[in-house]
Design a protein around this motif. Sequence first.
Motif, PDB file in Angstrom:
ATOM      1  N   GLU A 313       0.908  -1.416  -0.084  1.00 10.74           N
ATOM      2  CA  GLU A 313       0.020  -0.080  -0.165  1.00 10.74           C
ATOM      3  C   GLU A 313       0.840   1.217   0.085  1.00 10.74           C
ATOM      4  OE1 GLU A 313      -3.800   1.937   2.555  1.00 10.74           O
ATOM      5  OE2 GLU A 313      -2.286   0.556   3.437  1.00 10.74           O
ATOM      6  N   ASP A 314       1.907   1.280   0.727  1.00 16.06           N
ATOM      7  CA  ASP A 314       2.678   2.581   1.027  1.00 16.06           C
ATOM      8  C   ASP A 314       3.195   2.856  -0.336  1.00 16.06           C
ATOM      9  OD1 ASP A 314       4.419   0.469   1.214  1.00 16.06           O
ATOM     10  OD2 ASP A 314       5.659   1.521   2.554  1.00 16.06           O
ATOM     11  N   VAL A 315       4.012   1.707  -1.216  1.00 15.59           N
ATOM     12  CA  VAL A 315       4.728   1.952  -2.371  1.00 15.59           C
ATOM     13  C   VAL A 315       3.578   2.487  -3.319  1.00 15.59           C
ATOM     14  CG1 VAL A 315       5.770   1.065  -4.368  1.00 15.59           C
ATOM     15  CG2 VAL A 315       6.345   0.424  -1.780  1.00 15.59           C
ATOM     16  N   ALA A 316       2.434   1.888  -3.499  1.00 21.26           N
ATOM     17  CA  ALA A 316       1.033   2.244  -4.216  1.00 21.26           C
ATOM     18  C   ALA A 316       0.782   3.717  -4.207  1.00 21.26           C
ATOM     19  CB  ALA A 316       0.183   1.358  -4.391  1.00 21.26           C
ATOM     20  N   THR A 317       0.658   4.095  -2.958  1.00 24.44           N
ATOM     21  CA  THR A 317       0.300   5.552  -2.474  1.00 24.44           C
ATOM     22  C   THR A 317       1.289   6.555  -2.999  1.00 24.44           C
ATOM     23  OG1 THR A 317      -0.890   4.783  -0.561  1.00 24.44           O
ATOM     24  CG2 THR A 317       0.077   6.984  -0.462  1.00 24.44           C
ATOM     25  N   SER A 318       2.536   6.118  -3.015  1.00 21.76           N
ATOM     26  CA  SER A 318       3.514   7.372  -3.480  1.00 21.76           C
ATOM     27  C   SER A 318       3.461   7.051  -5.142  1.00 21.76           C
ATOM     28  CB  SER A 318       4.939   6.814  -3.237  1.00 21.76           C
ATOM     29  OG  SER A 318       5.279   5.561  -3.898  1.00 21.76           O
ATOM     30  N   ARG A 322       2.432  10.473  -7.365  1.00 21.55           N
ATOM     31  CA  ARG A 322       3.153  10.764  -8.418  1.00 21.55           C
ATOM     32  C   ARG A 322       2.435  10.999  -9.695  1.00 21.55           C
ATOM     33  NH1 ARG A 322       8.901   7.821 -10.705  1.00 21.55           N
ATOM     34  NH2 ARG A 322       9.113   9.054 -12.372  1.00 21.55           N
ATOM     35  N   ALA A 323       1.437   9.962 -10.305  1.00 23.41           N
ATOM     36  CA  ALA A 323       0.613   9.852 -11.272  1.00 23.41           C
ATOM     37  C   ALA A 323      -0.297  11.228 -11.243  1.00 23.41           C
ATOM     38  CB  ALA A 323      -0.254   8.710 -11.297  1.00 23.41           C
ATOM     39  N   SER A 333      -5.442   1.390  -6.923  1.00 20.84           N
ATOM     40  CA  SER A 333      -5.230   0.094  -7.006  1.00 20.84           C
ATOM     41  C   SER A 333      -4.517   0.121  -8.607  1.00 20.84           C
ATOM     42  CB  SER A 333      -6.376  -0.716  -7.008  1.00 20.84           C
ATOM     43  OG  SER A 333      -6.809  -1.148  -5.471  1.00 20.84           O
ATOM     44  N   SER A 334      -5.283   0.951  -9.544  1.00 18.79           N
ATOM     45  CA  SER A 334      -4.607   0.861 -10.590  1.00 18.79           C
ATOM     46  C   SER A 334      -3.073   1.406 -10.815  1.00 18.79           C
ATOM     47  CB  SER A 334      -5.377   1.927 -11.412  1.00 18.79           C
ATOM     48  OG  SER A 334      -6.678   1.387 -11.770  1.00 18.79           O
ATOM     49  N   CYS A 335      -2.657   2.332  -9.718  1.00 17.95           N
ATOM     50  CA  CYS A 335      -1.426   2.699  -9.818  1.00 17.95           C
ATOM     51  C   CYS A 335      -0.295   1.862  -9.444  1.00 17.95           C
ATOM     52  CB  CYS A 335      -1.205   4.032  -9.020  1.00 17.95           C
ATOM     53  SG  CYS A 335      -2.243   5.581  -9.777  1.00 17.95           S
TER      54      CYS A 335
END
Length: 368
Positions: A313-318, A322-323, A333-335
């Motif tokens: 989750e933390d990596v996806a959030t970053s 950025r996106a 979830s797409s990111c």
Amino acid sequence: MTDAVRPPTGTAVTALECIRCGTQHPVGDYSLGCPSCAAAGHGSNLFCRYPAEAVRQDQLVPYPVVPNLGQGHTPLFPLPWLDGVLVKNEAANPTGSHKDRFAAMAVTHAKASGYQRVVVGSSGNAGLATAAFAAAVGLRAVVAGFTWLPEPLAGPLRGLGADLRTFDTDEERVRYVKEAADRDDSLAVSNVADIVIGSSCFGIEGYKAIAWEIAADVPGGVDHVVIPSSRGDLAWGIHLGFAQWSARTGGPVPRLHLVEPFPRLSAVLAGRDIATRFPDSAGSLHSIAGNSTTVQAQAAVTRSAGSVVVVPEDVATSWYERASRHGHTWEISSCTVLAGYDDLRRRDVIPSADRTVLITTSHLFKGL
């Protein structure tokens, strides 16, 4: 739960084949997946077989005509800020996710089979898509969600005519969908098997068009496709599409890389039993959450010589942040595919010269 073979009218499908054991079964609805595997204590979804002479795309789907709400032919474009990698934006579908492709085929099958209701366990993308396409063909949609479902999402579901049922726990929700699957007038299109198999094999056939559209838009073919994944419906459908495209053209099947929020499929590939229930630690990655994986997810990876990438989750959030700073409006979830691609590139699993497509599945506006 006992399945009765209920052959639909007007379908091109000649048989249903088990992904795991290869046994073929008459065309019908098998809520527990392959009966042979289920009887032996296993769980595996089925997939559709077509006449040997079928070569055109309209001959390789269960129904050549489905309700058209504007789904499909989604944009494919490069991200200049991320190596120029290509993105297939499934968030551009009418209800905002890839699930529209599934729902269009699943409700068409329900109609052709004489059902009056389509039942789905969902608190988001699948529920909205099923409700919309059921309305388009004049069927009732029953959506089994959670009590925490926000009103900005519950309202549109009711507006589409869905019979919304909410439950405190997943066990209660699944039990309700199982009971609905036993009714003669109802078709459950989401998983009801205790050993999880995935969703309706007829609906999954709708995802093959993603592969065909990518192949048409990139004439030289692509080497890799990165896909957010939970139970593998989308990944397996994309693999089927590329496999059929390859059989017609002789082109290679791209390697599929599935992104998950914590080790599930990656644990199975490392030796865990595929029926294992894993502690769910997906956090805000709701669209790819879940404590199980499936034979179809494993097959999509192994048959394409692909891999699995864990993006917490933390990596996806970053990467979501950025996106967003580049103007993109994908749900978190797409990111995960952005982070997954970055990881695969750093490890040279995806060489810099290879052509890669990332599948973004949904936008961030649901529930607002």
